[in-house]
Design an enzyme around this catalytic site. Structure first.
Site, short mmCIF file in Angstrom:
data_model
loop_
_atom_site.label_atom_id
_atom_site.label_comp_id
_atom_site.label_asym_id
_atom_site.label_seq_id
_atom_site.Cartn_x
_atom_site.Cartn_y
_atom_site.Cartn_z
N GLY A 171 11.72 4.63 7.47
CA GLY A 171 11.19 5.97 7.70
C GLY A 171 11.24 6.32 9.18
N HIS B 232 7.04 5.70 1.49
CA HIS B 232 7.83 4.57 0.95
C HIS B 232 8.61 5.03 -0.28
CE1 HIS B 232 4.18 2.38 2.63
NE2 HIS B 232 5.17 1.80 3.28
N TYR C 268 0.86 -1.19 0.00
CA TYR C 268 0.00 0.00 0.00
C TYR C 268 0.90 1.24 0.00
CZ TYR C 268 -4.70 1.70 -0.14
OH TYR C 268 -5.88 2.25 -0.58
N LEU D 193 2.26 10.58 6.60
CA LEU D 193 1.71 9.58 5.67
C LEU D 193 1.79 8.20 6.32
CD1 LEU D 193 2.90 10.49 2.08
CD2 LEU D 193 1.05 11.42 3.44
#
Ligand code: PAF
Length: 282
Positions: A147, A37, A32, A184
């Protein structure tokens, strides 16, 4: 872009690439894919000869079946996005490939894994470190990209790599945010319209604390209370935790005198969100 589903096939492919002197950059994901990413993919694309991405929704890191069932999946869309970033190899294993019948080995980073997310999601980090370790053995990367959004996860992966003398460089890149500040996350799709409107308040709470620290406030308890207040007044979410911690040990601070990280986790009706902000008072 090659799509590889089999462990041995992936291992032979990357072994051959390493023998040719190719440097492999690896972005592990649960799919997803979003800009967060993709920012990792872009950095890995620039810094390595080969960009490898894995897409695997890892059941071992979900403490609740419902969370696993609600986790969004769209492989076709992910493959299009990965290809657009110049990915060379996508590893998309099936569950039974990663955890065949009789699977019995788990990796655990003690102490760090029990705090914050670990306390609210028992077994979560054991699942993460186990699958990350397996993926490193399968993809054999020179560099891997995480991240900062999952601050505790990145910290734990660093610790595992250091403790187990693993020959891979862990690179942590900044959280990518929507224009209103919301970090996000694949889970954001599970927010209702009203919750989505409220969610930027989480980042506002973090920034508010960073501002107060910059103006000289050192009392961690007062700062944490302020974050609680902002989130409680501005959202319908239930707070799991809000904390100001030492960025290395992730232990709560009493006084903010040096580097600190503010961590938070909240639950909306169908989405549990986490966020964090690193602060350096020097
Ligand atoms: O951050 C994630 O998406 C996952 O925890 C990871 C690192 C891909 C392991 O499943």
């Amino acid at each position: 872009m090659e799509i590889i589903r089999d462990v041995t096939a992936m291992q032979s492919r990357v072994t051959a690439l390493r023998q040719q002197g190719r440097q492999i950059g690896f972005v592990p994901t649960m799919g997803y894919l979003h800009e967060g990413h993709l920012s990792l993919c872009r950095a890995a694309r620039i810094e390595n000869h080969i960009l490898a991405v894995s897409i695997f929704v890892n059941p071992a890191q979900f403490d609740r079946q419902e969370d696993l069932e609600n986790y969004p999946v769209d492989l076709e869309r992910d493959l299009v996005k990965a290809e657009a970033e110049g990915t060379d190899l996508v590893f998309v294993p099936e569950q039974k490939t990663v955890y065949p019948p009789g699977y019995a080995t788990f990796v655990e980073v003690e102490s760090l894994s029990g705090r914050w997310e670990g306390a609210y999601r028992p077994g979560h980090f054991r699942g993460v470190t186990t699958v990350v370790m397996k993926l490193f053995h399968i993809v054999k990367p020179h560099r891997t990209y995480f991240g900062q959004k999952d601050y505790q996860q990145a910290r734990i992966v660093h610790q595992m790599v250091k403790d187990l003398d693993m020959d891979v460089e862990v690179i942590v890149l900044p959280t990518v945010r929507e224009s209103d500040g919301l970090a996000l996350s694949s889970r954001n799709v599970n927010l209702t319209a009203e919750e989505r409107r409220q969610a930027p308040m989480l980042y506002r709470a973090l920034c508010g604390v960073a501002d107060r620290v910059k103006s000289g406030e050192q009392d961690a308890r007062a700062l944490v209370e302020e974050m609680h207040r902002v989130i409680q007044e501005g959202t319908s979410a239930t707070i799991d935790y809000v904390a100001l911690c030492d960025p290395e040990s992730l232990e709560s601070l009493e006084k903010v005198e040096g580097p600190a990280v503010a961590l938070l986790a909240v639950r909306f009706s169908k989405a549990r969100l986490i966020d964090n902000l690193l602060m350096n008072t020097h």
